[in-house]
Design an enzyme around this catalytic site. Structure first.
Site, short mmCIF file in Angstrom:
data_model
loop_
_atom_site.label_atom_id
_atom_site.label_comp_id
_atom_site.label_asym_id
_atom_site.label_seq_id
_atom_site.Cartn_x
_atom_site.Cartn_y
_atom_site.Cartn_z
N TYR A 136 0.82 -1.22 0.00
CA TYR A 136 0.00 0.00 0.00
C TYR A 136 0.85 1.27 0.00
CZ TYR A 136 -4.71 -1.85 0.97
OH TYR A 136 -5.92 -2.43 0.88
N LYS A 186 2.38 -15.25 2.75
CA LYS A 186 2.62 -15.96 1.48
C LYS A 186 4.11 -16.23 1.38
CE LYS A 186 1.12 -17.58 -2.51
NZ LYS A 186 0.19 -18.74 -2.63
N ASP A 218 -3.86 -17.99 0.64
CA ASP A 218 -4.86 -18.66 -0.21
C ASP A 218 -5.62 -19.71 0.60
OD1 ASP A 218 -2.42 -20.01 -0.11
OD2 ASP A 218 -2.44 -20.63 -2.22
N ASP A 242 -6.97 -6.73 4.09
CA ASP A 242 -8.05 -6.05 3.37
C ASP A 242 -8.97 -7.09 2.72
OD1 ASP A 242 -9.46 -3.89 2.10
OD2 ASP A 242 -8.34 -4.32 0.26
N ASP A 246 -13.05 -8.51 4.00
CA ASP A 246 -14.27 -8.49 3.17
C ASP A 246 -14.83 -9.91 3.04
OD1 ASP A 246 -13.96 -5.70 2.58
OD2 ASP A 246 -14.67 -6.01 0.53
C1 IPM Z 1 -10.63 -0.61 3.60
C2 IPM Z 1 -10.60 -0.02 2.21
C3 IPM Z 1 -9.34 0.79 2.01
C4 IPM Z 1 -8.16 -0.16 2.12
C5 IPM Z 1 -9.25 1.59 0.69
C6 IPM Z 1 -10.43 2.49 0.49
C7 IPM Z 1 -7.99 2.40 0.62
O1 IPM Z 1 -10.74 -1.02 1.25
O2 IPM Z 1 -10.58 0.16 4.58
O3 IPM Z 1 -10.73 -1.83 3.73
O4 IPM Z 1 -7.79 -0.83 1.14
O5 IPM Z 1 -7.59 -0.22 3.22
MN MN Z 2 -11.27 -2.95 2.08
#
Ligand code: IPM
Ligand code: MN
Ligand code: NAD
Length: 352
Positions: A136, A186, A218, A242, A246
């Site tokens: 990042y 990884k 993975d 990240d 999700d």
């Molecule tokens: C999160 C988001 C951010 C990240 C983006 C918007 C920069 O996806 O907070 O999970 O990747 O950290």
């Molecule tokens: Mn995110």
């Protein structure tokens, strides 16, 4: 107790308003809220996604409640002017390297998960995501190769001190909760991950009571939806965290349910300085329609009371009210229901 409220873009303001209303409903004396511009909204008003005055407000606060940033009309701007740079900049400028993302299927709410109920019942993990390093924040760019091809590149790296401090956060969380720790990397491919793994092993000597194992990312994604009961605390880097968070949110039932706390080392008079935000983004596809689920942001406000203000009882009250609202069927479109943002917010407040 100063809270900087940064609603941002898309559904950010909609979900933040409900979290603020929940805080106000608790009637906590001494709480002062300030609101600032951030993201695309700030770019349109001040030509910058993170104006100096917003950063200043964030620095002077004891905690930050953040909505979301991201605006499709800004996606072609130079990278440093895009809304996402605001949240990345806040994390970096404020030293918020430790991102806690709890993902849990509440007992009795297994039906909200797309997983089989017996599998969903085992999902209760804390993802500890490193937040200010990795690919990042490395050098990046686009160039033309010798053969005249365009090429994009991003440098991934972690220094040992960066790994050490986030590892301590994860080990302490695992120790306090009596949970096993899984470090996700990884290392079979990446040198960044090999260093990560070596440092985590070194630190583990200081935590003899914590069971540590290592898993490739993975496999960790696969195990999250097939054997979530294997995970207690998950320690991982910025990019993998990240993606895995999700994924974990979808396994819980919706990304509209997952809160987060971003912490550093700074202590205030009341607790640990931190930024609190739902893990989701600005959801342009449903913005402005009153459809967004505000629970992730409301739960983020609960994490704020716990970590930044030492108000464990009030935090637990909010979490119980959200759990009760879900159990009573106050579901938004993201969970197959038809309740809107305001109705869900009101439903949580009624159950406080
Ligand atoms: C999160 C988001 C951010 C990240 C983006 C918007 C920069 O996806 O907070 O999970 O990747 O950290
Ligand atoms: Mn995110
Ligand atoms: P997103 O999280 O905004 O949305 C993904 C999907 O989930 C969409 O279908 C959306 O409608 C749904 N969703 C998200 N939150 C919801 C909620 N509370 N209730 C109901 N449904 C919800 O991810 P994306 O679409 O990939 O990104 C949109 C924008 O948000 C992009 O500009 C991205 O960079 C940004 N983003 C910002 C943050 C942040 O501010 N921390 C986090 C993630 C993405």
């Amino acid at each position: 107790m100063k809270i900087a409220v940064l609603p941002g873009d898309g559904i950010g303001p909609e979900v933040t308003a409900e979290a603020v209303a929940v805080l106000e409903a608790l009637g906590l004396p001494g709480l002062t809220l300030f609101t600032g511009d951030v993201g695309g909204a700030a770019y349109h008003r001040h030509d910058h996604p993170l104006p100096e005055e917003t950063l200043q407000m964030a620095r002077e606060a004891d905690a930050i409640l953040f909505g979301a940033v991201g605006d499709p009309t800004c996606d072609t701007l130079e990278r440093h002017l895009r809304p996402e740079q605001a949240i990345l900049g806040l994390r970096k400028h404020l030293g918020l390297f430790a991102n806690l993302r709890p993902a849990k299927v509440f007992a009795g709410l297994e039906h909200l998960s797309p997983l089989r109920a017996d599998i969903a019942a085992g999902l209760d993990m804390l993802i500890v995501r490193e937040l200010t390093g990795d690919v990042y924040f490395g050098a990046k760019g686009q160039r033309v190769t010798d053969t005249g091809e365009r090429e994009g590149w991003d440098a991934m790296s972690y220094s040992e001190s960066e790994v050490r401090r986030i590892a301590h956060v994860a080990f302490r969380a695992a120790q306090a909760a009596g949970l096993p720790l899984t470090s996700v990397d990884k290392a079979n491919v990446l040198e960044t991950s090999q260093l990560w793994r070596d440092v985590v092993v070194e630190i583990s000597a200081e935590y003899p009571g914590v069971t540590l194992d290592h898993m490739y990312v993975d496999n960790a994604g696969m195990q999250t939806v097939s054997h979530p009961e294997r995970f207690g605390v998950v320690l991982t880097g910025n990019l993998f965290g990240d993606i895995l968070s999700d994924l974990a949110s979808a396994a819980v039932g919706s990304i509209g349910l997952l809160p987060s706390a971003s912490l550093g080392e700074r202590q205030t008079a009341f607790g640990t300085f931190g930024l609190y935000e739902p893990i989701h983004g600005s959801a342009p596809d449903i913005a402005g329609q009153g459809k967004a689920n505000p629970m992730a942001t409301i739960l983020s406000a609960a994490m704020m009371l716990r970590h930044s203000f030492g108000m464990e009882a009030e935090a637990a009250r909010i979490e119980a009210a959200v759990g009760k609202a879900l159990a009573d069927g106050m579901l938004g479109g993201d969970l197959g229901g038809s309740h809107g943002t305001a109705a869900i917010g009101a439903g949580v407040r009624e159950r406080l």
